[in-house]
Write a protein that holds these residues in place. Structure first.
Motif, PDB file in Angstrom:
ATOM      1  N   THR A 110      43.545  39.734  30.375  1.00  0.00           N
ATOM      2  CA  THR A 110      42.523  40.631  30.617  1.00  0.00           C
ATOM      3  C   THR A 110      41.533  41.161  31.973  1.00  0.00           C
ATOM      4  OG1 THR A 110      41.218  38.956  29.342  1.00  0.00           O
ATOM      5  CG2 THR A 110      42.449  40.293  28.110  1.00  0.00           C
ATOM      6  N   GLN A 111      41.645  38.926  32.697  1.00  0.00           N
ATOM      7  CA  GLN A 111      40.822  39.758  33.873  1.00  0.00           C
ATOM      8  C   GLN A 111      42.081  40.300  34.224  1.00  0.00           C
ATOM      9  OE1 GLN A 111      39.446  35.544  35.273  1.00  0.00           O
ATOM     10  NE2 GLN A 111      37.902  36.222  34.538  1.00  0.00           N
ATOM     11  N   LEU A 112      42.870  39.644  34.203  1.00  0.00           N
ATOM     12  CA  LEU A 112      44.122  40.503  35.296  1.00  0.00           C
ATOM     13  C   LEU A 112      44.343  42.224  35.327  1.00  0.00           C
ATOM     14  CD1 LEU A 112      46.475  40.602  37.489  1.00  0.00           C
ATOM     15  CD2 LEU A 112      48.647  39.910  35.447  1.00  0.00           C
ATOM     16  N   ASN A 113      44.565  42.266  34.571  1.00  0.00           N
ATOM     17  CA  ASN A 113      44.468  43.998  33.737  1.00  0.00           C
ATOM     18  C   ASN A 113      43.291  44.857  34.387  1.00  0.00           C
ATOM     19  OD1 ASN A 113      46.155  46.052  32.952  1.00  0.00           O
ATOM     20  ND2 ASN A 113      44.338  46.118  31.118  1.00  0.00           N
ATOM     21  N   GLN A 114      42.632  44.261  34.281  1.00  0.00           N
ATOM     22  CA  GLN A 114      40.772  44.446  35.059  1.00  0.00           C
ATOM     23  C   GLN A 114      40.790  45.199  36.417  1.00  0.00           C
ATOM     24  OE1 GLN A 114      37.379  42.033  35.181  1.00  0.00           O
ATOM     25  NE2 GLN A 114      35.703  43.456  34.940  1.00  0.00           N
ATOM     26  N   ALA A 115      41.228  43.845  37.210  1.00  0.00           N
ATOM     27  CA  ALA A 115      41.618  44.229  38.356  1.00  0.00           C
ATOM     28  C   ALA A 115      42.714  45.344  39.388  1.00  0.00           C
ATOM     29  CB  ALA A 115      41.427  42.914  39.116  1.00  0.00           C
ATOM     30  N   ARG A 116      43.474  45.038  38.252  1.00  0.00           N
ATOM     31  CA  ARG A 116      44.913  46.115  38.183  1.00  0.00           C
ATOM     32  C   ARG A 116      44.607  47.531  38.114  1.00  0.00           C
ATOM     33  NH1 ARG A 116      50.451  43.772  36.204  1.00  0.00           N
ATOM     34  NH2 ARG A 116      51.092  42.125  38.103  1.00  0.00           N
ATOM     35  N   ALA A 117      43.649  47.934  36.674  1.00  0.00           N
ATOM     36  CA  ALA A 117      43.035  49.233  37.032  1.00  0.00           C
ATOM     37  C   ALA A 117      41.998  49.737  37.740  1.00  0.00           C
ATOM     38  CB  ALA A 117      42.154  49.043  35.808  1.00  0.00           C
ATOM     39  N   ILE A 118      41.329  48.312  38.544  1.00  0.00           N
ATOM     40  CA  ILE A 118      39.948  48.828  39.673  1.00  0.00           C
ATOM     41  C   ILE A 118      41.380  49.248  40.781  1.00  0.00           C
ATOM     42  CG2 ILE A 118      38.445  48.382  41.199  1.00  0.00           C
ATOM     43  CD1 ILE A 118      38.353  49.569  38.023  1.00  0.00           C
ATOM     44  N   LEU A 127      38.237  40.375  39.617  1.00  0.00           N
ATOM     45  CA  LEU A 127      38.252  41.879  40.229  1.00  0.00           C
ATOM     46  C   LEU A 127      37.504  42.488  41.158  1.00  0.00           C
ATOM     47  CD1 LEU A 127      38.061  44.686  40.243  1.00  0.00           C
ATOM     48  CD2 LEU A 127      35.845  44.564  38.540  1.00  0.00           C
ATOM     49  N   TRP A 128      37.269  40.818  41.932  1.00  0.00           N
ATOM     50  CA  TRP A 128      35.948  41.171  43.248  1.00  0.00           C
ATOM     51  C   TRP A 128      36.471  41.089  44.153  1.00  0.00           C
ATOM     52  CZ3 TRP A 128      35.660  37.726  47.051  1.00  0.00           C
ATOM     53  CH2 TRP A 128      34.712  38.263  48.199  1.00  0.00           C
ATOM     54  N   PHE A 129      37.571  40.115  44.159  1.00  0.00           N
ATOM     55  CA  PHE A 129      39.315  39.463  44.764  1.00  0.00           C
ATOM     56  C   PHE A 129      40.110  40.984  45.178  1.00  0.00           C
ATOM     57  CE2 PHE A 129      37.942  35.314  43.704  1.00  0.00           C
ATOM     58  CZ  PHE A 129      37.053  34.689  45.191  1.00  0.00           C
ATOM     59  N   ALA A 130      40.079  41.771  44.205  1.00  0.00           N
ATOM     60  CA  ALA A 130      40.457  43.044  43.980  1.00  0.00           C
ATOM     61  C   ALA A 130      40.220  43.762  45.453  1.00  0.00           C
ATOM     62  CB  ALA A 130      40.354  43.501  42.473  1.00  0.00           C
ATOM     63  N   LEU A 131      38.290  43.987  44.929  1.00  0.00           N
ATOM     64  CA  LEU A 131      37.812  44.736  45.473  1.00  0.00           C
ATOM     65  C   LEU A 131      37.228  44.078  46.873  1.00  0.00           C
ATOM     66  CD1 LEU A 131      34.144  45.176  42.671  1.00  0.00           C
ATOM     67  CD2 LEU A 131      36.504  47.134  43.903  1.00  0.00           C
TER      68      LEU A 131
END
Length: 813
Positions: free
Chosen positions: A572-580, A623-627
């Protein structure tokens, strides 16, 4: 000179708080009753386990704060009790005399106490009505207006999210939440200062005054007329002076600074700030300003209607985040906590924070730091997700609150937008409010009349927006992607995140996707045995309606359903990041049609499953690292079009981007065999974007075992997968890891032997104090990456669940 006797703890006052069934116990001022109860050992931690519901009685209880103090007469003519913030419905009494009653957390009050003070034993009592019951009582008086969540927060001028939100606890507070003290003065007092600095070097300073009844005799004569007062404004070596007669309510002085250095948002220039001193008689005011111009363009164009913020005539592509109160108990915040959280925004490449309308007008520390760091501030007026009565006494409270807020904040160079409300115009149009309202006014008068008039009068240099989302036309749906600002919430609530690509938004001011906090944060407050997404305490820390179901549905075809709690957390953490990532890469590929995005949300106010990029313990989620990646000045992504794949390059910097791209189609398996390779010259002008067609030779013939890798000579990367991960063949043993101790922690070096997708290290699972510098790293065969961990000792080795990747989710190993 105004003298102040501080009645806070730091000022030496000793406070107690009590209720009808609790004897007095020590209180901290500024503070809140929950934190006082906690400090006294009378309640458990409200954030832990299921304590939130057990402590609901606090919000339904009346509380009385009191202190005693001595007073030494200082010869001044006027004494006033100044309360910067009372939360919320309060009766204030001094030595048995009622001074007044308050009903607005978001404004300050002054009470004349001249003649009421005695030499010793002054008793000050502030009695607070139970905040939950007060809201209900106001709602009964005003009538029930549609609102979200449980309590009628829209009937009272108190922080809406204090009554609970879909990411925050229901812990309605009471207390003296800002400084309180006795001010003593004679003659003239500077009541307010609004120094408005513009890019042409002109500082226009509006100074308002208060006068005592004997001002003519007590002020210093500076002209032939006794009692006249000299007013001066000093900035950058310039001084402007005028003389005002007794009783003058306000004056405007203008200074011009030659060769002024302009203030810019981060990434566009420096942030010079200039000290300003205002003097009136013996009174002084000091502050800082930055010289800048900010405009907002929403004029219709060929594609609909844009939303463009420009600073000093230069359009700014917004890379931002929504900001909520940084702690459910806001009096625990200070300059240091604000610096840490704003640094989270800066390190992720952000240039704007939107102070959301269900919170507070933030402290001076928040705006000062944004001024210093070049972070633009979008400031909502405090209306969120509800209809609001326009009847008295609410109208007058809103007017006084807005006037104080604009007066206080207008000086800040970082202040970029005043926004009338969050989602209320959208709510009126589409959320079924009109039937229960039955023709009653619902807040439109605030957003389209009162607030824009106040901004135009008090802060004319800062743009005003009626609401968010809004299309800047009464005849266009307020949440239309072709016009103005848009909130995208069908993704997360209803549809797959691939829906982002169906929109071509001019500007996205809210969108987001949920994920859990760090493992150490979650397990510090959730103690279910066994740990489960639907455990009793877990659900206390998941506030979104059907939140866990949406987490599961949101996986779609992207990732497999979890088999364990460890996998639930990582998936769920990975999917959050990928969605954004998916959304922002798409938005930026639309530049210049799209002019920015503001993610929901940067921060949390307690440990919770939420949309935040940084959790309630300050740990940066994947998510922060994705941003950090997708908010970089220069971004590469691969995007599908009707004509095939393209590489989208957005250069949001002042330097031309000149590099060479190497595009490689290669195997996902061991060795990463190369099947095709092409080279493309990339030239992108400053603050511009381009699309480069992907050659047909790079389109996969075996989509499940191949992928496309894009590498720029300067280090930028992008990847494209021809199928979803659930169809992609990844190796279970795609990498090895080696741990090396360092002086302040340890390094974990990962070497890939096949495609290793979305590598992530979670050192907090070993030590909650540990922090890692990188996350979501994809390696092709033969590549290495070193994760640098600080704040913890080195383990002998790392593996699942500390070191994770998409590979182990898909291969089950």
């Amino acid at each position: 000179m105004t003298a102040r006797k501080d009645l806070t703890i730091e000022g030496g006052a000793s406070w107690t708080v009590e209720s009808s069934d609790r004897h007095p116990f020590a209180a901290t001022v500024p503070g809140e009753v929950h934190t006082d109860l906690l400090a006294a050992g009378l309640i458990p931690d409200p954030f832990d386990g299921d304590n939130e519901s057990k402590l609901a009685w606090i919000g339904s209880t009346d509380w009385v704060y009191r202190t005693t103090f001595d007073w030494v007469a200082d010869g001044h003519a006027v004494q006033e009790l100044v309360t910067d913030g009372l939360d919320t419905v309060a009766t204030v009494t001094l030595n048995g005399t009622e001074l007044g009653r308050t009903q607005n957390q978001h404004r300050g009050y002054r009470f004349d106490v001249t003649g009421l003070l005695v030499a010793s034993g002054n008793e000050l009592v502030v009695a607070f009505a139970a905040p939950v019951e007060a809201a209900k009582k106001f709602a009964e008086t005003l009538g029930l207006w549609p609102h979200t969540n449980k309590h009628p927060y829209n009937a009272i001028r108190k922080m809406a999210s204090n009554y609970g939100w879909d990411w925050g606890p229901d812990l309605a507070t009471a207390g003296i939440w800002k400084p309180i003290g006795i001010e003593s003065w004679s003659g003239v007092r500077i009541a307010s200062v609004r120094p408005l600095a513009s890019a042409d070097g002109v500082l226009t300073t509006h100074v308002a005054f208060a006068w005592d009844g004997n001002a003519a005799a007590s002020t210093t004569a500076t002209s032939a007329d006794a009692g006249d007062t000299t007013v001066t404004v000093e900035v950058s070596g310039t001084t402007t002076t005028t003389t005002v007669a007794v009783g003058t309510e306000s004056v405007v002085l203008t200074n011009t600074v030659a060769d002024v250095e302009l203030w810019w948002p981060r990434g566009h220039g420096e942030q010079p700030l200039y000290d300003v001193t205002v003097a009136a008689g013996d009174d002084r005011w000091t502050g800082r300003v930055g010289f800048r111009d900010i405009t907002m363009n929403v004029a219709p164009d060929k594609d609909g209607g844009p939303f463009v913020l420009s600073v000093n005539g230069k359009p700014i592509y917004v890379r931002g985040a929504n900001w909520i109160p940084d702690d459910a108990f806001v009096t625990r915040l200070n300059r240091s906590t604000y610096e840490t959280s704003i640094q989270d925004a800066l390190d992720a490449g952000m240039n704007l924070l939107r102070v959301w309308g269900g919170g507070i007008y933030e402290t001076d520390d928040f705006y000062d730091i944004c001024d210093e760091q070049g972070v633009l501030v979008w400031q909502d007026f405090l209306f969120a997700c509800a209809a609001y009565s326009e009847d008295e006494p609410l109208w007058s409270e809103v007017e006084a609150e807005a006037q104080q807020a604009v007066t206080r904040l207008s000086k800040h160079a970082s202040l970029a937008v005043w926004n009338g409300n969050n989602e209320n115009i959208w709510g009126y149009v589409e959320w079924g409010w009109r039937a229960p309202l039955a023709g009653r006014k619902w807040g439109e008068g605030y957003y389209f009349d009162l607030l824009p008039k106040i901004v135009a009068e008090l802060d004319p240099r800062t743009p005003y927006s009626e609401g968010s989302p809004y299309s800047y036309d009464h005849f266009i749906h307020p949440n239309d992607d072709r016009n103005g600002t848009m909130h995208i919430w069908d993704v997360w609530n209803q549809v797959d995140y691939t829906t982002y690509r169906k929109y071509k938004p001019r500007f996205v001011s809210e969108f987001g996707f949920q994920g859990p906090p760090a493992w150490s944060t979650l397990t510090s407050v959730v103690h279910d045995v066994p740990l489960d997404p639907y455990g009793d305490q877990m659900l206390v820390h998941q506030k979104a309606y059907e939140g866990n179901l949406k987490l599961e549905r949101g996986l779609g075809d992207h990732l497999p359903i979890w088999k364990s709690m460890d996998d639930w957390h990582w998936t769920t953490q990975l999917n959050q990041a990928r969605a954004i990532i998916y959304g922002i890469e798409h938005f930026r590929s639309l530049f210049p049609l799209n002019t920015g995005a503001i993610i929901w949300q940067l921060n949390d106010n307690w440990p919770v499953v939420s949309w935040a990029a940084v959790d309630g313990h300050g740990i940066r989620k994947p998510l922060w690292f994705a941003l950090k990646k997708v908010y970089a000045d220069r971004l590469l992504s691969v995007q599908p079009t009707d004509d095939g794949l393209v590489v989208a390059a957005h250069n949001d910097s002042d330097e031309a981007w000149s590099t060479r791209l190497t595009l490689t189609r290669r195997a996902t398996g061991a060795g990463g065999e190369v099947f095709a390779r092409e080279s493309i010259a990339l030239e992108v002008e400053p603050r511009s974007a381009t699309l480069a067609t992907v050659p047909v030779s790079l389109i996969s013939f075996d989509a499940t075992t191949e992928y496309l890798e894009v590498r720029a000579d300067d280090g930028a990367t992008a990847y494209w997968y021809f199928v979803e991960d659930t169809q992609l063949q990844l190796s279970a043993d795609a990498y090895t890891a080696e741990v090396t101790p360092t002086s302040d922690g340890y390094d974990v070096t990962v070497t890939a032997t096949a495609l290793a997708k979305d590598l992530a290290l979670f050192p907090d699972r070993l030590d909650a104090a540990a922090r890692v510098d990188s996350c979501l790293i994809t390696l092709s065969a033969g590549e290495t990456h070193t994760f640098r961990v600080t704040g913890a000792s080195a383990p002998a080795e790392v593996g699942v669940p500390v070191l994770r990747s998409a590979n182990d989710l898909l291969t089950g190993e």
